[in-house]
Design a protein around this motif. Structure first.
Motif, PDB file in Angstrom:
ATOM      1  N   UNK A 293      -6.398   0.921  -3.256  1.00 29.81           N
ATOM      2  CA  UNK A 293      -6.802   2.381  -4.624  1.00 29.81           C
ATOM      3  C   UNK A 293      -6.367   2.954  -4.506  1.00 29.81           C
ATOM      4  N   UNK A 294      -4.894   2.889  -3.669  1.00 28.88           N
ATOM      5  CA  UNK A 294      -3.945   4.006  -3.341  1.00 28.88           C
ATOM      6  C   UNK A 294      -2.552   3.493  -3.986  1.00 28.88           C
ATOM      7  N   UNK A 295      -1.941   4.148  -4.725  1.00 32.18           N
ATOM      8  CA  UNK A 295      -0.636   3.149  -5.160  1.00 32.18           C
ATOM      9  C   UNK A 295       0.029   4.202  -4.337  1.00 32.18           C
ATOM     10  N   UNK A 296       1.271   4.071  -3.876  1.00 34.34           N
ATOM     11  CA  UNK A 296       3.004   4.821  -3.188  1.00 34.34           C
ATOM     12  C   UNK A 296       2.986   3.145  -2.307  1.00 34.34           C
ATOM     13  N   UNK A 297       4.617   4.096  -2.012  1.00 39.46           N
ATOM     14  CA  UNK A 297       5.598   3.666  -1.924  1.00 39.46           C
ATOM     15  C   UNK A 297       5.589   2.674  -0.251  1.00 39.46           C
ATOM     16  N   UNK A 298       6.418   1.421  -0.163  1.00 39.36           N
ATOM     17  CA  UNK A 298       5.094   1.042   0.931  1.00 39.36           C
ATOM     18  C   UNK A 298       6.990   0.907   2.433  1.00 39.36           C
ATOM     19  N   UNK A 299       6.410   1.959   3.371  1.00 40.61           N
ATOM     20  CA  UNK A 299       7.182   2.043   4.425  1.00 40.61           C
ATOM     21  C   UNK A 299       8.279   3.215   3.567  1.00 40.61           C
ATOM     22  N   UNK A 300       8.834   2.934   2.504  1.00 40.69           N
ATOM     23  CA  UNK A 300      10.404   3.791   2.699  1.00 40.69           C
ATOM     24  C   UNK A 300      10.383   3.919   0.587  1.00 40.69           C
ATOM     25  N   UNK A 301      10.432   5.737   0.526  1.00 43.10           N
ATOM     26  CA  UNK A 301      10.682   6.140  -1.133  1.00 43.10           C
ATOM     27  C   UNK A 301      11.961   5.763  -1.040  1.00 43.10           C
ATOM     28  N   UNK A 302      12.651   5.286  -2.137  1.00 45.28           N
ATOM     29  CA  UNK A 302      13.688   5.373  -1.999  1.00 45.28           C
ATOM     30  C   UNK A 302      14.040   7.583  -2.648  1.00 45.28           C
TER      31      UNK A 302
END
Length: 155
Positions: free
Chosen positions: A102-111
Motif C-alpha cells: 500500500x506504499x508508493x515510493x521510489x525503489x532503491x533510488x530517487x531521481x
C-alpha cells in the motif's frame, strides 16, 4: 492529497514549458501542444505489475484521436543507478516507482535534479516533433561568400 506520481509529474512538467497548461490527475499529466494537439504523460508499468518503470507519452488530436505514442523506460533515460553501501544491488538498480504493502515510493533510488533534467529533455525532444514549427527566413548578408558566389554565377 497528492500522490507520489502526481508530485513527480509536477516536478517534471508543472512549470508549463514542455507541456502547456498542465493538469495532473493521479499518475497522469495532461496538457496542450498547440492547435488541436494534446499530450498525455503517465507513469506506466508495462512489464511488472505495480512497478512503474517507464513514462508513456501520447500525442492526441482532440478531434481525431491518437497521433503517436512512445514508451520511455526510465532506465533508458537516466541509466542504472548505484546504491552506495547496499550489497544487494552490485550492478545498480533500474529506477522505478513501486507499490508495496500500500506504499508508493521510489525503489532503491530517487531521481535527482540532473536525472529530472534528462527526462525533461527527452520528452521535450519527442513533443517538439509535433509542435507547429516557427520558421524564420534565412538571411544572407551581402558579404556572405554564398551570396557572392550566386552573384558571380548569375552574371
Amino acid at each position: 492529497m497528492k500522490t507520489l506520481f502526481e508530485q513527480e509529474l509536477r516536478d517534471l512538467f508543472g512549470d508549463g514549458t514542455i507541456v502547456h497548461k498542465p493538469i495532473f490527475i493521479g499518475r497522469t499529466c495532461f496538457g496542450t501542444l498547440g492547435g488541436d494537439l494534446r499530450v498525455r504523460i503517465e507513469f506506466d508499468d508495462p512489464a511488472v505489475l505495480r512497478n512503474y518503470d517507464s513514462l508513456s507519452v501520447k500525442v492526441i488530436n482532440r478531434l481525431s484521436g491518437l497521433v503517436d505514442h512512445i514508451d520511455l523506460p526510465i532506465v533508458d533515460l537516466i541509466g542504472r543507478k548505484m546504491i552506495p553501501d547496499n550489497p544487494n544491488f552490485p550492478d545498480g538498480v533500474a529506477p522505478h516507482i513501486w507499490i508495496y504493502n500500500g506504499t508508493v515510493e521510489w525503489y532503491g533510488y530517487k531521481p535527482n535534479a540532473a536525472d529530472r533534467a534528462a527526462i525533461r529533455s527527452t520528452v521535450a525532444q519527442y513533443l517538439n516533433m509535433f509542435r507547429e514549427p516557427f520558421l524564420e527566413p534565412v538571411k544572407i548578408h551581402p558579404s556572405s561568400p554564398k551570396r557572392k558566389q550566386r552573384d558571380s554565377i548569375s552574371r
